[in-house]
Design a protein around this motif. Sequence first.
Motif, PDB file in Angstrom:
ATOM      1  N   SER A  35     -45.869  38.618 -39.324  1.00 16.58           N
ATOM      2  CA  SER A  35     -45.262  39.788 -39.961  1.00 16.58           C
ATOM      3  C   SER A  35     -45.085  40.982 -39.031  1.00 16.58           C
ATOM      4  CB  SER A  35     -46.112  40.235 -41.147  1.00 16.58           C
ATOM      5  OG  SER A  35     -47.336  40.799 -40.696  1.00 16.58           O
ATOM      6  N   LYS A  36     -45.755  40.979 -37.881  1.00 17.31           N
ATOM      7  CA  LYS A  36     -45.733  42.085 -36.920  1.00 17.31           C
ATOM      8  C   LYS A  36     -46.392  43.351 -37.466  1.00 17.31           C
ATOM      9  CE  LYS A  36     -43.357  39.698 -33.950  1.00 17.31           C
ATOM     10  NZ  LYS A  36     -44.096  38.866 -33.067  1.00 17.31           N
ATOM     11  N   GLU A  37     -47.235  43.227 -38.467  1.00 17.44           N
ATOM     12  CA  GLU A  37     -47.971  44.372 -39.000  1.00 17.44           C
ATOM     13  C   GLU A  37     -49.342  44.437 -38.330  1.00 17.44           C
ATOM     14  OE1 GLU A  37     -48.032  44.684 -43.266  1.00 17.44           O
ATOM     15  OE2 GLU A  37     -46.044  43.807 -43.407  1.00 17.44           O
ATOM     16  N   TYR A  38     -49.339  44.851 -37.077  1.00 14.96           N
ATOM     17  CA  TYR A  38     -50.547  44.817 -36.265  1.00 14.96           C
ATOM     18  C   TYR A  38     -51.627  45.779 -36.765  1.00 14.96           C
ATOM     19  CZ  TYR A  38     -49.260  49.227 -34.200  1.00 14.96           C
ATOM     20  OH  TYR A  38     -48.955  50.541 -34.028  1.00 14.96           O
ATOM     21  N   ALA A  65     -56.869  42.499 -31.432  1.00 12.55           N
ATOM     22  CA  ALA A  65     -56.183  43.691 -31.926  1.00 12.55           C
ATOM     23  C   ALA A  65     -55.457  44.417 -30.794  1.00 12.55           C
ATOM     24  CB  ALA A  65     -57.186  44.620 -32.608  1.00 12.55           C
ATOM     25  N   ALA A  66     -56.070  44.461 -29.619  1.00 11.95           N
ATOM     26  CA  ALA A  66     -55.433  45.116 -28.474  1.00 11.95           C
ATOM     27  C   ALA A  66     -54.140  44.403 -28.099  1.00 11.95           C
ATOM     28  CB  ALA A  66     -56.385  45.141 -27.283  1.00 11.95           C
ATOM     29  N   LYS A  67     -54.165  43.088 -28.093  1.00  8.50           N
ATOM     30  CA  LYS A  67     -52.959  42.319 -27.752  1.00  8.50           C
ATOM     31  C   LYS A  67     -51.863  42.548 -28.784  1.00  8.50           C
ATOM     32  CE  LYS A  67     -51.166  37.731 -26.654  1.00  8.50           C
ATOM     33  NZ  LYS A  67     -49.838  38.226 -26.843  1.00  8.50           N
ATOM     34  N   ALA A  68     -52.223  42.513 -30.055  1.00 12.48           N
ATOM     35  CA  ALA A  68     -51.232  42.727 -31.108  1.00 12.48           C
ATOM     36  C   ALA A  68     -50.631  44.131 -31.011  1.00 12.48           C
ATOM     37  CB  ALA A  68     -51.871  42.513 -32.478  1.00 12.48           C
ATOM     38  N   PHE A  70     -50.460  46.019 -28.279  1.00 13.10           N
ATOM     39  CA  PHE A  70     -49.646  46.065 -27.065  1.00 13.10           C
ATOM     40  C   PHE A  70     -48.301  45.397 -27.307  1.00 13.10           C
ATOM     41  CE2 PHE A  70     -48.144  44.420 -23.005  1.00 13.10           C
ATOM     42  CZ  PHE A  70     -48.203  45.563 -22.204  1.00 13.10           C
ATOM     43  N   ASP A  71     -48.334  44.204 -27.921  1.00 12.16           N
ATOM     44  CA  ASP A  71     -47.095  43.476 -28.195  1.00 12.16           C
ATOM     45  C   ASP A  71     -46.174  44.252 -29.131  1.00 12.16           C
ATOM     46  OD1 ASP A  71     -48.002  41.452 -26.559  1.00 12.16           O
ATOM     47  OD2 ASP A  71     -48.554  40.098 -28.200  1.00 12.16           O
ATOM     48  N   SER A  72     -46.768  45.100 -29.973  1.00 10.64           N
ATOM     49  CA  SER A  72     -45.985  45.911 -30.906  1.00 10.64           C
ATOM     50  C   SER A  72     -45.573  47.245 -30.305  1.00 10.64           C
ATOM     51  CB  SER A  72     -46.787  46.148 -32.187  1.00 10.64           C
ATOM     52  OG  SER A  72     -47.044  44.920 -32.828  1.00 10.64           O
ATOM     53  N   GLY A  73     -45.996  47.517 -29.090  1.00 15.25           N
ATOM     54  CA  GLY A  73     -45.609  48.741 -28.414  1.00 15.25           C
ATOM     55  C   GLY A  73     -46.505  49.938 -28.687  1.00 15.25           C
ATOM     56  N   ASP A  74     -47.614  49.731 -29.392  1.00 14.87           N
ATOM     57  CA  ASP A  74     -48.532  50.835 -29.667  1.00 14.87           C
ATOM     58  C   ASP A  74     -49.594  50.855 -28.571  1.00 14.87           C
ATOM     59  OD1 ASP A  74     -50.334  52.718 -30.584  1.00 14.87           O
ATOM     60  OD2 ASP A  74     -50.290  52.006 -32.664  1.00 14.87           O
TER      61      ASP A  74
END
Length: 192
Positions: A35-38, A65-68, A70-74
Motif C-alpha cells: 500500500s506504500k503507507e509506511y 521502518a527506516a527502509k520503508a 527511505f523508499d517512500s522519500g521520508d
Amino acid sequence: TAGVQGWRYYQAKQQQEAEVLFKSVEKTAQEVAASKEYKKLSEAAVAMAGKFPASFQATDAQLLAAKAAFDSGDLAAAKMHLQWVIDNGRDAYKPIARVRLAAVLLDEKKYEDGLKLLDSVKEEGFVAMAADLRGDLFAAQGKKDEARAAYQAAVEKAGDRGALKAISQAKLDAFGGSPAAPAASTENKGSK
C-alpha cells in the motif's frame, strides 16, 4: 534457585511477547509494501521499541521502518529509525544502521556528516560497504582523487565473491582506475 527460575520464566515470557509483537510488525511491513503507507510501519516500530527496546525484534523493526520510510522519500523518518538503532539497537546491527544513515545523508547532500559517520564503521563485514559509500560521498563533492581511493579500498576489502566488489570496481573504473594507474601509464608512454 527459585529466583533464578523466576528470572528465566520472566525472560522467556518477554521473548515470547516480543516475538508476537514483531509478527505484527512484519505483517504491517508486508501491508506497507503493497500500500506504500509506511507511516503504519513507523508507528508499529516505535511501539515495538517502546515496549521491548532491548530485543532483537525492536532493532529489526526499526530497520524495516527506516527502509520503508527511505523508499517512500521520508528521509527524516528514515533518519529517526536509523538513529534509534545506532543509539539503542543491538550491537551487531549498529554498523549497518550507520552505513544506511550515511546513505540518507548523501541524499540530503550532507556529505561531511556522512563521512564522519562512516569513520565510525570499523567492523570487518561493513568496511567495504562503508568505503564504497565514502567514495560516493566524495564523488558527490567532486573530489575525484578521494573518491577513487575510497573505491579502491572498497574493491580491496570486498573479497573475491562479493557483488559489492564488482560495483565498486565499476565506480573505480569510471574514475580512471586505481590511484596509481594514471601515473604508471604515463611512465610507460615516456619510456617508449
